[in-house]
Design an enzyme around this catalytic site. Structure first.
Site, PDB file in Angstrom:
ATOM      1  N   ARG A 104      -2.093   8.330  12.554  1.00 52.81           N
ATOM      2  CA  ARG A 104      -2.619   6.989  12.257  1.00 52.81           C
ATOM      3  C   ARG A 104      -2.703   6.882  10.747  1.00 52.81           C
ATOM      4  NH1 ARG A 104      -7.605   3.665  14.837  1.00 52.81           N
ATOM      5  NH2 ARG A 104      -5.950   3.319  16.358  1.00 52.81           N
ATOM      6  N   HIS A 131       1.169  -1.156  16.401  1.00 56.11           N
ATOM      7  CA  HIS A 131       0.247  -0.311  17.168  1.00 56.11           C
ATOM      8  C   HIS A 131       0.819  -0.152  18.585  1.00 56.11           C
ATOM      9  CE1 HIS A 131      -3.228   1.755  18.382  1.00 56.11           C
ATOM     10  NE2 HIS A 131      -4.140   0.805  18.388  1.00 56.11           N
ATOM     11  N   GLN A 134      -1.207   0.970  21.886  1.00 57.35           N
ATOM     12  CA  GLN A 134      -2.100  -0.030  22.470  1.00 57.35           C
ATOM     13  C   GLN A 134      -1.351  -0.928  23.451  1.00 57.35           C
ATOM     14  OE1 GLN A 134      -5.613  -0.407  21.758  1.00 57.35           O
ATOM     15  NE2 GLN A 134      -5.399  -1.625  23.621  1.00 57.35           N
ATOM     16  N   ASP A 219      -7.524 -10.132  18.148  1.00 56.23           N
ATOM     17  CA  ASP A 219      -7.858  -8.890  17.439  1.00 56.23           C
ATOM     18  C   ASP A 219      -8.720  -9.291  16.241  1.00 56.23           C
ATOM     19  OD1 ASP A 219      -7.852  -6.273  16.489  1.00 56.23           O
ATOM     20  OD2 ASP A 219      -5.791  -6.324  15.742  1.00 56.23           O
ATOM     21  N   CYS A 259      -7.960  -5.313  21.780  1.00 56.26           N
ATOM     22  CA  CYS A 259      -7.742  -3.864  21.680  1.00 56.26           C
ATOM     23  C   CYS A 259      -9.016  -3.117  21.298  1.00 56.26           C
ATOM     24  CB  CYS A 259      -6.623  -3.576  20.687  1.00 56.26           C
ATOM     25  SG  CYS A 259      -7.006  -4.035  18.987  1.00 56.26           S
ATOM     26  N   ARG A 287      -5.781   3.343  27.723  1.00 59.39           N
ATOM     27  CA  ARG A 287      -5.215   4.114  26.608  1.00 59.39           C
ATOM     28  C   ARG A 287      -4.994   5.558  27.056  1.00 59.39           C
ATOM     29  NH1 ARG A 287      -5.884   2.387  21.384  1.00 59.39           N
ATOM     30  NH2 ARG A 287      -4.464   4.113  20.967  1.00 59.39           N
TER      31      ARG A 287
END
Ligand code: CP
Ligand code: NVA
Length: 301
Positions: A104, A131, A134, A219, A259, A287
């Site tokens: 990340r 991402h 996700q 988001d 998310c 996830r």
């Protein structure tokens, strides 16, 4: 042998993506039934986190443990990466010791460089651009609740950020229509627009964009690394809050996803994220299952 990496969703083709989602649903059922399945015994995942995380870290670490393997958490604060050791050198060394690397970070180019020098699969756990992990969870969640997403209409409300870019990739791979509604100046990057233009439509009016939608997604307004822009963004994004008014314009059985982490009262009202149409908690749990399917795909085949 060339190594398969997962740096963006488009590292999978459509069939692989669908098979992986199907497998995630199976792995979830196996986990629920208490079935022990340890295909990654003695395998090690290194996890480099240059940004904070709750879900990504815990899901990868728990997933590796459930699969009989091990995960190592690495932060720049206490590795040589944080003291300027070149990415190329770190990648060569790490990949000589572990079976997979999850990263990340900020610039997407960093993970591309790391992958270039890695002899083992590299997984993108979020960059400024995308991402993809996700989206595995989000698409699994949609399918579990509503079945096939092909031909459906999804509306992205808010920032044209990393999550939005990965939704654009998903629209192309799974063949759904993606409406994107964002304030002027906060649209997704042109490269992603060009890549997915057949499947997306940018509609500046959030109300119009949500009409007849099967899924509404949002988001945070300021992503990690944009904290200083928070005040400016709060002003620009105000009309883009997902609240009951926006949800009422979507289909009656529309779902809501986020998310997480969420800011109630900013990008989403509390009654939407905590309401009946929200599947944010299944989305978060998935996830774990979706990334186990990904680890199995990359490391077992
Ligand atoms: N959604 C997500 O990636 O959460 P974390 O930042 O907690 O990992
Ligand atoms: N867009 C958000 C997603 C967090 C999981 C960020 O990059 O901070």
């Amino acid at each position: 042998m060339t190594v398969r990496h997962f740096l963006t969703l488009t590292d999978l083709n459509s069939d692989e993506f669908k098979a992986l989602l199907h497998r995630a649903i199976e792995l979830k059922a196996m986990q629920r039934n208490g079935e022990i399945y340890a295909p990654l015994k003695n395998k090690v995942l290194a996890m480099i986190f240059e940004k904070s995380s709750t879900r990504t870290r815990v899901s990868f670490e728990a997933g590796m443990a459930q699969f009989g393997g091990h995960a190592i958490f690495l932060s720049p604060r206490d590795t040589q990466l944080g003291r300027g050791e070149p990415i190329e050198d770190s990648s060569r060394v790490l990949s000589s010791m572990v079976d997979c690397i999850m990263v990340r970070t900020f610039e997407h180019e960093k993970i591309e460089l790391l992958a270039e020098y890695s002899s083992v699969p590299v997984i993108n756990g979020l960059t400024d651009d995308v991402h993809p992990c996700q989206l595995l969870a989000d698409m699994q969640t949609y399918i579990e609740h509503r079945g096939d997403i092909q031909g459906k209409t999804v509306t992205w409300v808010g920032d044209g950020n990393n999550m939005c870019h990965s939704y654009m990739h998903a629209a192309k791979l799974l063949d759904f229509k993606l409406n994107i509604t964002c304030p002027e100046g906060y649209e997704p990057d042109q490269a992603f627009i060009d890549e997915t233009s057949q499947h997306i439509e940018i509609i500046s009016d959030p109300k119009k964009a949500c009409e007849n939608s099967d899924l509404i997604v949002t988001d945070v307004w300021a992503s990690m690394g944009q904290e200083e822009e928070q005040d400016l963004r709060v002003k620009a994004f105000k009309p883009y809050q997902v609240n009951s008014e926006l949800m009422s314009l979507a289909k009656d059985n529309a779902l809501f996803m986020h998310c997480l982490p969420a800011h109630r009262g900013e990008e989403v009202s509390a009654n939407v994220i905590d309401g009946k149409q929200s599947v944010a908690w299944d989305e978060a749990e998935n996830r774990l299952h979706a990334q186990k399917a990904l680890l199995e795909f990359l490391l077992v085949g």
